[in-house]
Scaffold this active site. Structure first.
Site, PDB file in Angstrom:
ATOM      1  CE  LYS B  84     -39.037  12.983   2.174  1.00 38.51           C
ATOM      2  NZ  LYS B  84     -38.666  11.589   1.870  1.00 38.51           N
ATOM      3  CB  SER B 159     -39.100   9.490   5.213  1.00 39.80           C
ATOM      4  OG  SER B 159     -38.693   9.568   3.855  1.00 39.80           O
ATOM      5  CB  SER B 183     -39.404   7.231   1.737  1.00 36.69           C
ATOM      6  OG  SER B 183     -38.708   6.753   2.850  1.00 36.69           O
TER       7      SER B 183
END
Lengths: 97, 490
Positions: B84, B159, B183
């Protein structure tokens, strides 16, 4: 409820300039959030200890000695700076005199 | 037997390792296959924002040489992983999908990256996310709109949407995300894969771009529980650089086959029925309970956690307060975006933040500033911290009666791009962040109405991570979900 005068202060404290056209949208959204969290007021929290963190955080101490930084580390750090000169950050004036 | 290129994507990481060691496939072939796959699929899915092609191939060549020389390589060596875009890799861009950090180069490695590099896992690229991880759709990214691989018209969740899509579509076998309020686990559910958030403090947070520090935790995406465990065992451990890191070595040996399912008791909070759960999700949830009880012979009980009612409000107050504090470091001075408008230092801060941060980020900063301001601190922030204590105590009582709390992962199905998810969609996942508990989403079924996958969520007591993964392994087998199925992307 948050009104425009209070919103201006919040934006100032947050260090965010807000366009006049966006002010009402922010105020509406922030007030929705305030309404949503007001439910917490119905809980009796007398004698309840607040939780700030899930772990028993501890200070990490180090010897109070200055370590020299290598030029390569300085270069990496200052390369990320928007404006720098000779390993100093350049900023605009701090005081309005 | 030589492993064919098109079979590489469908092979578990353990089998890839065995095939590499037996000379059936080279690490370079694996990496080249995945790079080709990422390039093809990313045109549609937009899961990756940065691909580290040259360095990945170079590292794969080194691993092949080691194997040729008869040197030992670790289980995950040579396996590509997606990272990420809010986890630092030294000398690589790390932007948190924000205009503010578009030109930022990470000066050091996050601890998890050092651990991955130590065993020669290949960080093949950076995955898309909501700006500063604030969002649950991956729509607030400065870059692009990542889409759900099972239906491009729908959101992938967020997210950490890029990481979830990358694993779901077979662009990488494993990926890392961060989980502040679901997330990792929410996009895992929407994309039909496993999403695991360990107990707070088990994986070092050193080197991640903080959102809400008392909730943030690095999490893992994988196609199976076995792959999740293989990666977790390398990442969990004390780190002196993270003051919230725990010295508990609860993950030393995690053998999925040593469980005794008769001992596990599953608790269902009666309060979850107070939420507006999608009808089909509720139907699948009840079906899953029946499977666990009748086929799995697991004991199911009802538990009482009245504070579930306050979870959404608690999260809003504390998360935004911590955001307001953390994002204060983004001032346009030492790194990141600087505006040329204004005259003095205060203008630099205020214009830089106004011009480079997205609406959602600014809204959360301002709400956090509001609840932390002198006149509101006691009413909102201090009160929320106290209610957080009450929630934690109720959960501790519940775990005296059961081993795991079971719920649907989310309240509703993914929405179409541009549409809003319900404010309470991730409510069952957020509980784990508020109380520092481990949680895992396990894919369960494809819904009939939309044909999209949906997962179920198990949450364990603090540091019961091994038992939680064993439970998830049992459920993975009970569910009958075909994890080897990949979305058809043309």
């Amino acid at each position: 409820m948050i009104k425009k005068c209070e919103f201006n202060n919040i934006a100032f404290l947050s260090r965010i300039y807000v366009n006049e056209q966006e002010v009402n949208k922010y105020i509406t959204d922030l007030n929705k959030m305030v309404t949503a969290v007001n439910i917490l007021q119905e809980v009796n929290t007398d004698n309840v200890i607040p939780t700030t963190h899930m772990t028993s955080m501890r200070n990490i101490w180090r010897q109070d000695t200055v370590k020299s930084s290598t030029n390569s580390v300085k270069k990496i750090l200052f390369n990320n700076a928007p404006e720098a000169e000779n390993c100093f950050y350049k900023i605009r004036k701090v005081l309005n005199i | 037997m030589v492993l064919k290129m098109n079979n590489i994507i469908n092979t578990s990481i353990k089998n890839l390792y065995l095939n590499m060691n037996f000379g059936n496939v080279k690490s370079v072939d694996i990496i080249n296959t995945y790079i080709t796959h990422i390039k093809q699929l990313n045109l549609k899915l937009k899961a990756f924002v940065y691909l580290n092609e040259t360095a990945s191939i170079h590292l794969a060549e080194q691993i092949d040489k080691k194997i040729q020389n008869g040197e030992h390589i670790e289980l995950l060596a040579g396996i590509p992983i997606g990272i990420k875009d809010n986890i630092m890799i030294q000398n690589e861009p790390m932007t948190s999908a924000s205009k503010y950090l578009l030109n930022y180069i990470a000066p050091y490695n996050a601890t998890v990256i050092n651990k991955l590099k130590k065993i020669n896992i290949i960080c093949i690229g950076r995955t898309n996310m909501d700006e500063f991880a604030m969002g649950c759709t991956t729509e607030t990214s400065i870059y692009q709109q990542t889409v759900n691989p099972w239906n491009f018209e729908y959101i992938p969740g967020g997210s950490s949407g890029g990481s979830a899509v990358a694993v779901s579509a077979g662009m990488v076998p494993i990926a890392l995300g961060t989980d502040t309020g679901g997330s990792v686990r929410q996009p895992a559910s929407f994309c039909g894969i496993v999403g695991y958030k360990p107990s707070y403090g088990l994986i070092s947070r050193y080197g991640i771009c903080a959102l809400a520090s008392s909730f943030d935790q690095i999490g893992i995406f994988a196609k199976s529980i076995q792959d999740t465990v293989s990666l977790a065992s390398h990442l969990i451990g004390y780190d002196h650089r993270d003051p919230t890191s725990e010295k508990i070595n609860c993950f030393k040996e995690c053998n999925l086959s040593t469980y005794n399912r008769k001992n596990f008791i599953i608790g269902i909070p009666k309060q979850i029925m107070n939420f507006n759960i999608d009808k089909e999700i509720l139907q699948l949830f009840n079906e899953a309970i029946n499977k666990m009880e009748n086929i799995g012979k697991l004991k199911i009980i009802e538990i009482n956690v009245p504070a579930y009612k306050y979870v959404s409000a608690l999260y809003k107050v504390i998360m935004c307060a911590e955001v307001s504090s953390n994002i204060a470091t983004f001032d346009g001075i030492r790194y990141g975006y600087r505006s040329h408008k204004g005259f003095d230092l205060n203008d630099v801060y205020s214009y830089s933040r106004a011009e480079s941060l997205g609406y959602e980020v600014k809204k959360r900063i301002m709400f956090g500033t509001y609840v932390l301001s002198a006149q509101n601190y006691q009413k909102y922030y201090y009160q929320a911290q106290k209610v957080r204590t009450i929630l934690i105590e109720q959960l501790q009582d519940a775990y005296k009666k059961c081993d795991f709390i079971f719920s649907p992962a989310v309240l509703q199905m993914p929405v179409k791009l541009g549409e809003m998810l319900s404010d309470e969609c991730d409510i069952f996942l957020i509980v784990a962040n508020l109380a520092g508990l481990p949680g895992i989403t396990v894919p369960y079924a494809f819904t009939k109405y939309l044909g999209l996958p949906i997962g179920m969520h198990f949450m364990g007591s603090r540091f019961s991570d091994i038992q939680l993964l064993q439970m998830a392994y049992i459920f993975e087998q009970l569910s009958g979900f075909n994890a080897s199925k990949y979305p058809d992307i043309k």
